[in-house]
Enzyme design. Structure first.
Site, PDB file in Angstrom:
ATOM      1  N   LYS A  88       8.305   0.459   3.468  1.00 17.03           N
ATOM      2  CA  LYS A  88       7.061   1.234   3.383  1.00 17.03           C
ATOM      3  C   LYS A  88       6.130   0.937   4.554  1.00 17.03           C
ATOM      4  O   LYS A  88       5.594   1.839   5.166  1.00 17.03           O
ATOM      5  CB  LYS A  88       6.284   0.901   2.092  1.00 17.03           C
ATOM      6  CG  LYS A  88       7.027   1.116   0.803  1.00 17.03           C
ATOM      7  CD  LYS A  88       6.136   0.844  -0.401  1.00 17.03           C
ATOM      8  CE  LYS A  88       5.624  -0.579  -0.524  1.00 17.03           C
ATOM      9  NZ  LYS A  88       6.650  -1.587  -0.850  1.00 17.03           N
ATOM     10  N   ARG A 145      -0.177  -0.071  -7.320  1.00 19.90           N
ATOM     11  CA  ARG A 145       0.983  -0.824  -7.785  1.00 19.90           C
ATOM     12  C   ARG A 145       0.989  -0.974  -9.301  1.00 19.90           C
ATOM     13  O   ARG A 145       1.908  -1.577  -9.837  1.00 19.90           O
ATOM     14  CB  ARG A 145       0.960  -2.217  -7.176  1.00 19.90           C
ATOM     15  CG  ARG A 145       1.930  -2.411  -5.999  1.00 19.90           C
ATOM     16  CD  ARG A 145       1.639  -3.795  -5.462  1.00 19.90           C
ATOM     17  NE  ARG A 145       2.684  -4.429  -4.759  1.00 19.90           N
ATOM     18  CZ  ARG A 145       2.743  -4.541  -3.433  1.00 19.90           C
ATOM     19  NH1 ARG A 145       1.872  -3.940  -2.676  1.00 19.90           N
ATOM     20  NH2 ARG A 145       3.696  -5.249  -2.874  1.00 19.90           N
ATOM     21  N   ARG A 151      13.309 -11.328   7.098  1.00 21.38           N
ATOM     22  CA  ARG A 151      12.115 -10.806   7.765  1.00 21.38           C
ATOM     23  C   ARG A 151      11.284 -11.928   8.372  1.00 21.38           C
ATOM     24  O   ARG A 151      11.128 -12.989   7.778  1.00 21.38           O
ATOM     25  CB  ARG A 151      11.278 -10.032   6.746  1.00 21.38           C
ATOM     26  CG  ARG A 151       9.988  -9.486   7.315  1.00 21.38           C
ATOM     27  CD  ARG A 151       9.446  -8.373   6.491  1.00 21.38           C
ATOM     28  NE  ARG A 151       8.863  -8.819   5.241  1.00 21.38           N
ATOM     29  CZ  ARG A 151       8.259  -7.994   4.373  1.00 21.38           C
ATOM     30  NH1 ARG A 151       8.206  -6.707   4.628  1.00 21.38           N
ATOM     31  NH2 ARG A 151       7.745  -8.458   3.253  1.00 21.38           N
ATOM     32  N   ARG A 195       6.944 -15.058   5.859  1.00 22.58           N
ATOM     33  CA  ARG A 195       5.872 -14.977   4.865  1.00 22.58           C
ATOM     34  C   ARG A 195       6.242 -15.852   3.681  1.00 22.58           C
ATOM     35  O   ARG A 195       7.395 -15.891   3.264  1.00 22.58           O
ATOM     36  CB  ARG A 195       5.711 -13.529   4.396  1.00 22.58           C
ATOM     37  CG  ARG A 195       4.780 -12.718   5.258  1.00 22.58           C
ATOM     38  CD  ARG A 195       4.824 -11.257   4.945  1.00 22.58           C
ATOM     39  NE  ARG A 195       4.720 -10.924   3.526  1.00 22.58           N
ATOM     40  CZ  ARG A 195       4.665  -9.669   3.058  1.00 22.58           C
ATOM     41  NH1 ARG A 195       4.695  -8.652   3.912  1.00 22.58           N
ATOM     42  NH2 ARG A 195       4.591  -9.424   1.777  1.00 22.58           N
ATOM     43  N   ARG A 202       8.739 -10.986  -7.107  1.00 23.02           N
ATOM     44  CA  ARG A 202       8.161  -9.703  -6.673  1.00 23.02           C
ATOM     45  C   ARG A 202       8.967  -8.524  -7.204  1.00 23.02           C
ATOM     46  O   ARG A 202       8.413  -7.493  -7.577  1.00 23.02           O
ATOM     47  CB  ARG A 202       8.082  -9.652  -5.148  1.00 23.02           C
ATOM     48  CG  ARG A 202       6.988 -10.556  -4.613  1.00 23.02           C
ATOM     49  CD  ARG A 202       7.204 -10.873  -3.161  1.00 23.02           C
ATOM     50  NE  ARG A 202       6.893  -9.766  -2.286  1.00 23.02           N
ATOM     51  CZ  ARG A 202       7.338  -9.655  -1.046  1.00 23.02           C
ATOM     52  NH1 ARG A 202       8.135 -10.576  -0.531  1.00 23.02           N
ATOM     53  NH2 ARG A 202       7.004  -8.618  -0.308  1.00 23.02           N
TER      54      ARG A 202
HETATM   55  P1  AMP Z   1       2.962  -6.420   0.371  1.00 26.59           P
HETATM   56  O1  AMP Z   1       2.653  -6.808   1.782  1.00 26.59           O
HETATM   57  O2  AMP Z   1       2.598  -4.986   0.074  1.00 26.59           O
HETATM   58  O3  AMP Z   1       4.366  -6.758  -0.041  1.00 26.59           O
HETATM   59  O4  AMP Z   1       2.001  -7.297  -0.560  1.00 26.59           O
HETATM   60  C1  AMP Z   1       2.059  -8.708  -0.555  1.00 26.59           C
HETATM   61  C2  AMP Z   1       1.378  -9.274  -1.791  1.00 26.59           C
HETATM   62  O5  AMP Z   1      -0.003  -8.868  -1.793  1.00 26.59           O
HETATM   63  C3  AMP Z   1       1.925  -8.774  -3.116  1.00 26.59           C
HETATM   64  O6  AMP Z   1       3.071  -9.499  -3.540  1.00 26.59           O
HETATM   65  C4  AMP Z   1       0.711  -9.013  -4.022  1.00 26.59           C
HETATM   66  O7  AMP Z   1       0.551 -10.386  -4.322  1.00 26.59           O
HETATM   67  C5  AMP Z   1      -0.427  -8.601  -3.116  1.00 26.59           C
HETATM   68  N1  AMP Z   1      -0.709  -7.149  -3.222  1.00 26.59           N
HETATM   69  C6  AMP Z   1      -0.543  -6.206  -2.271  1.00 26.59           C
HETATM   70  N2  AMP Z   1      -0.889  -4.992  -2.722  1.00 26.59           N
HETATM   71  C7  AMP Z   1      -1.286  -5.176  -4.011  1.00 26.59           C
HETATM   72  C8  AMP Z   1      -1.736  -4.298  -5.035  1.00 26.59           C
HETATM   73  N3  AMP Z   1      -1.853  -2.969  -4.826  1.00 26.59           N
HETATM   74  N4  AMP Z   1      -2.037  -4.831  -6.239  1.00 26.59           N
HETATM   75  C9  AMP Z   1      -1.938  -6.163  -6.464  1.00 26.59           C
HETATM   76  N5  AMP Z   1      -1.500  -7.035  -5.560  1.00 26.59           N
HETATM   77  C10 AMP Z   1      -1.164  -6.560  -4.329  1.00 26.59           C
END
Ligand code: AMP
Length: 218
Positions: free
Chosen positions: A13, A88, A127, A160, A171
């Site tokens: 994404k 989410r 990654r 990360r 996740r």
């Molecule tokens: P991502 O980079 O989108 O994979 O997000 C990394 C982490 O940020 C996720 O595993 C959550 O802990 C937090 N996070 C990102 N977007 C959201 C969201 N919309 N709602 C809640 N937590 C989020």
């Protein structure tokens, strides 16, 4: 163009959101990037979010909803936006719907990226991300020119904390339980666009960009 990119972690994404934002001159709003920035800057919000993120759990709805609402009002979104990683949860989707209605706008499409679990785990565990400019690389598919160094800004690359094996599993579980219901939510509203995300970055981008072309600003 006002679109949401939906899909499990690791489906691509963020990578595709960068490209679509550049091609169609719209803002990319990534809640993951916004939260990581808050963690780095050690803001109150960042300190609260960190422990959830490290474990691969979702940050509380109220926190992310506040972040996104503020961002949507920013003039950079005037030409449209790609929401990457938000909503989410169903309450987040409802809050987004209300915020957009209040501004008199609607979503054009919700793209649902689909990639097999096996590929997702391979993509996430290899990654590497730049701490400074957020560019991403991959140990097998997209190696940086110099080992562990960002091609774009020269900063060192890191894994990360939530791309470690145990956090990946959490996740994916969180995705199945809390985010997957959004597929049906947006399908029922006639907005869902299923997209095969398993090809190369370029192949997926070409397909996606064709699908989204009708929504570009004129
Ligand atoms: P991502 O980079 O989108 O994979 O997000 C990394 C982490 O940020 C996720 O595993 C959550 O802990 C937090 N996070 C990102 N977007 C959201 C969201 N919309 N709602 C809640 N937590 C989020």
């Amino acid at each position: 163009m006002r679109v949401v990119f939906l899909g499990a972690p690791g489906v691509g994404k963020g990578t595709q959101a960068d490209r679509i934002a550049a091609q169609y001159q719209v803002a990319k709003i990534s809640t993951g990037d916004l939260l990581r920035e808050a963690v780095r800057s050690q803001t109150t919000l960042g300190l609260e979010a960190k422990s959830y993120m490290d474990q691969g759990k979702l940050v509380p709805d109220a926190v992310v909803i506040g972040l996104v609402k503020e961002k949507l009002l920013d003039p950079v979104c005037a030409n449209g936006f790609v929401l990457d990683g938000f909503p989410r949860t169903v309450p987040q989707a409802e809050a987004l719907g209300m915020a957009l209605t209040a501004s008199g706008i609607t979503l054009d499409r919700v793209v649902n990226f689909q990639v097999s679990r096996e590929d997702i785990v391979r993509r996430l565990s290899g990654r590497r991300s730049c701490q400074k400019c957020q560019a991403t690389f991959h140990m097998d598919f997209a190696r940086p020119k110099v080992n562990e160094v960002c091609d774009r800004c020269g900063e060192s690359l890191v894994q990360r904390s939530d791309d470690r094996r145990d956090a990946i599993e959490m996740r994916l579980k969180v995705y199945d339980e809390q985010t997957a219901p959004l597929v049906r939510y947006y399908q029922e509203r006639g907005l869902l666009l299923p997209l095969d995300g398993s090809g190369t970055v370029q192949a997926v981008f070409q397909h996606l960009s064709q699908e989204l072309a009708p929504y570009r600003a004129v």
